[in-house]
Design a protein around this motif. Structure first.
Motif, PDB file in Angstrom:
ATOM      1  N   GLY A 103      56.770 -26.448 -62.507  1.00 45.58           N
ATOM      2  CA  GLY A 103      57.345 -25.723 -61.379  1.00 45.58           C
ATOM      3  C   GLY A 103      56.363 -25.777 -60.224  1.00 45.58           C
ATOM      4  O   GLY A 103      55.161 -25.567 -60.422  1.00 45.58           O
ATOM      5  N   LEU A 105      55.422 -24.491 -56.249  1.00 46.14           N
ATOM      6  CA  LEU A 105      55.668 -23.582 -55.127  1.00 46.14           C
ATOM      7  C   LEU A 105      54.694 -23.921 -54.010  1.00 46.14           C
ATOM      8  O   LEU A 105      53.469 -23.853 -54.190  1.00 46.14           O
ATOM      9  CB  LEU A 105      55.478 -22.123 -55.561  1.00 46.14           C
ATOM     10  N   ARG A 114      57.843 -20.757 -47.389  1.00 41.61           N
ATOM     11  CA  ARG A 114      57.669 -21.196 -48.785  1.00 41.61           C
ATOM     12  C   ARG A 114      58.868 -22.043 -49.213  1.00 41.61           C
ATOM     13  O   ARG A 114      60.007 -21.791 -48.822  1.00 41.61           O
ATOM     14  CB  ARG A 114      57.484 -20.016 -49.734  1.00 41.61           C
ATOM     15  N   ASN A 115      58.580 -23.035 -50.010  1.00 39.06           N
ATOM     16  CA  ASN A 115      59.604 -23.906 -50.578  1.00 39.06           C
ATOM     17  C   ASN A 115      59.279 -24.174 -52.039  1.00 39.06           C
ATOM     18  O   ASN A 115      58.111 -24.231 -52.431  1.00 39.06           O
ATOM     19  CB  ASN A 115      59.697 -25.231 -49.807  1.00 39.06           C
ATOM     20  N   ARG A 116      60.312 -24.372 -52.819  1.00 36.99           N
ATOM     21  CA  ARG A 116      60.157 -24.581 -54.260  1.00 36.99           C
ATOM     22  C   ARG A 116      60.631 -25.977 -54.642  1.00 36.99           C
ATOM     23  O   ARG A 116      61.551 -26.542 -54.041  1.00 36.99           O
ATOM     24  CB  ARG A 116      60.983 -23.548 -55.040  1.00 36.99           C
ATOM     25  N   ASN A 118      61.064 -28.021 -58.559  1.00 37.40           N
ATOM     26  CA  ASN A 118      60.852 -28.095 -59.995  1.00 37.40           C
ATOM     27  C   ASN A 118      61.175 -29.506 -60.466  1.00 37.40           C
ATOM     28  O   ASN A 118      62.145 -30.120 -60.002  1.00 37.40           O
ATOM     29  CB  ASN A 118      61.730 -27.078 -60.731  1.00 37.40           C
ATOM     30  N   SER A 136      65.296 -28.618 -55.937  1.00 38.63           N
ATOM     31  CA  SER A 136      64.544 -28.283 -54.726  1.00 38.63           C
ATOM     32  C   SER A 136      65.332 -27.250 -53.931  1.00 38.63           C
ATOM     33  O   SER A 136      66.548 -27.364 -53.784  1.00 38.63           O
ATOM     34  CB  SER A 136      64.341 -29.550 -53.885  1.00 38.63           C
ATOM     35  N   ASN A 139      62.961 -20.741 -49.873  1.00 39.80           N
ATOM     36  CA  ASN A 139      62.931 -19.299 -50.119  1.00 39.80           C
ATOM     37  C   ASN A 139      62.725 -18.564 -48.806  1.00 39.80           C
ATOM     38  O   ASN A 139      62.115 -19.102 -47.870  1.00 39.80           O
ATOM     39  CB  ASN A 139      61.798 -18.932 -51.072  1.00 39.80           C
ATOM     40  N   ASP A 193      59.602 -22.831 -63.744  1.00 45.55           N
ATOM     41  CA  ASP A 193      59.715 -22.281 -62.397  1.00 45.55           C
ATOM     42  C   ASP A 193      58.474 -21.444 -62.122  1.00 45.55           C
ATOM     43  O   ASP A 193      57.928 -20.815 -63.040  1.00 45.55           O
ATOM     44  CB  ASP A 193      60.971 -21.413 -62.294  1.00 45.55           C
ATOM     45  N   SER A 195      57.127 -18.539 -59.137  1.00 43.15           N
ATOM     46  CA  SER A 195      57.611 -17.771 -57.986  1.00 43.15           C
ATOM     47  C   SER A 195      56.531 -16.826 -57.474  1.00 43.15           C
ATOM     48  O   SER A 195      55.496 -16.617 -58.113  1.00 43.15           O
ATOM     49  CB  SER A 195      58.867 -16.972 -58.363  1.00 43.15           C
ATOM     50  N   ASN A 227      65.782 -16.611 -60.232  1.00 45.29           N
ATOM     51  CA  ASN A 227      65.149 -17.729 -60.931  1.00 45.29           C
ATOM     52  C   ASN A 227      64.185 -17.237 -62.003  1.00 45.29           C
ATOM     53  O   ASN A 227      64.249 -17.657 -63.168  1.00 45.29           O
ATOM     54  CB  ASN A 227      64.403 -18.626 -59.950  1.00 45.29           C
TER      55      ASN A 227
END
Length: 312
Positions: A103, A105, A114-116, A118, A136, A139, A193, A195, A227
């Motif tokens: 995951g 971040l 912020r962007n995620r 995985n 993708s 957030n 993930d 976070s 999530n």
């Protein structure tokens, strides 16, 4: 087409069937199997990257990598290359292998962006590793404390202090002072993930129960993706990372997790919609592990509407 997995849907449905139906439509728009250009450019700006991984016992861990901006690059929309290696002694050292789930971040505290992302490790090389995108999404900026980073000198092998379930005074102090934590979770067939959670300093409560440190933190109003909590609903284990932004110290813990949906504790903490309770299994402190220091925080405006354990 994007979708929320079984655990995420179950939590959305518990809040409201109407919410679940609305979030299913949201997923089709915001959950992608590629990174949009804006996200690809964003990752290149970062001096740090948070990475969630899983060890050989199935325990999640959260880690932080660091480098000069540009150490993370996206050569194409489904690939992220990280030209950095884990800090010596970080559990991530053992978890980087071909096809390992991770995951990712990317968080820029000074702008609260912020962007995620995985995915899975697709290659390893002398400079670091490459991740193939599976999911993708972006957030919102809520609960992020604004801090400006500053790179410092290169590190050698930083000292480590191992932590057991009771936790040391140093680890307890880091948790009491924290205004930010990172949580790694993992659900079978759904990947890893990691976070962000933010609150006023002290929003993580530490108690001793039968010789084990039990951590409790509020879950505030968010984007309803669920999530983290959705993964915990399927697999009640979580990794926790706390950064001392003044010293570069890292506290890494692996825990068993429980969601507290209602009751007097939830009612007493202003702004909490539910609680997350974590029983510590083990962990470590890496002293001065990061070659980055940060300025004093400007607290997120959303914290005005939240309480504290002292008030509760």
């Amino acid at each position: 087409m994007g979708r929320f997995h079984e655990g995420e849907q179950a939590l959305q449905r518990r809040v409201s069937p109407v919410l679940q139906a609305r979030m299913a439509k949201t997923a089709e728009v915001v959950l992608r199997d590629y990174m949009p250009e804006q996200h690809r450019d964003f990752f290149t700006l970062l001096p740090t990257l948070v990475v969630g991984s899983v060890d050989e016992c199935g325990r999640p861990w959260a880690s932080m990598l660091a480098g000069r901006p540009g150490f993370v690059l996206s050569p194409d929309p489904v690939t992220l290359h990280i030209a950095a290696k884990p800090i010596a002694g970080d559990p991530l050292e053992r978890h980087l292998a071909q096809d390992a789930p991770l995951g990712i971040l990317g968080l820029q505290p000074e702008t609260r962006r912020r962007n995620r992302m995985n995915g899975r490790v697709s290659a390893l090389d002398e400079s670091g590793f490459t991740v193939h995108v599976e999911q993708s999404f972006g957030n919102c900026p809520q609960y992020i404390q604004a801090r400006a980073p500053r790179l410092v000198g290169a590190l050698g092998t930083p000292p480590r202090q191992m932590e057991v379930a009771q936790l040391s005074p140093r680890a307890t102090a880091m948790l009491h002072a924290a205004d930010t934590v990172f949580i790694a979770t993992h659900a079978a067939n759904e990947g890893v993930d990691v976070s962000h959670r933010g609150g006023k300093p002290g929003f993580v409560k530490v108690e001793q129960r039968d010789g084990v440190a039990v951590l409790t933190l509020p879950d505030f109003r968010g984007n309803n993706f669920f999530n983290t909590l959705g993964n915990i609903a399927l697999n009640p284990r979580a990794g926790l990372l706390v950064v001392d932004y003044a010293t570069g110290d890292l506290l890494q813990l692996t825990t068993t997790a429980e969601i507290i949906w209602d009751g007097p504790e939830v009612d007493a903490f202003e702004g909490a919609q539910r609680l997350l309770r974590l029983r510590v299994e083990c962990g470590q402190i890496i002293e001065g592990g990061l070659p980055v220091r940060w300025s004093e925080p400007a607290y997120a405006p959303q914290l005005i509407e939240t309480g504290s354990w002292a008030a509760a």
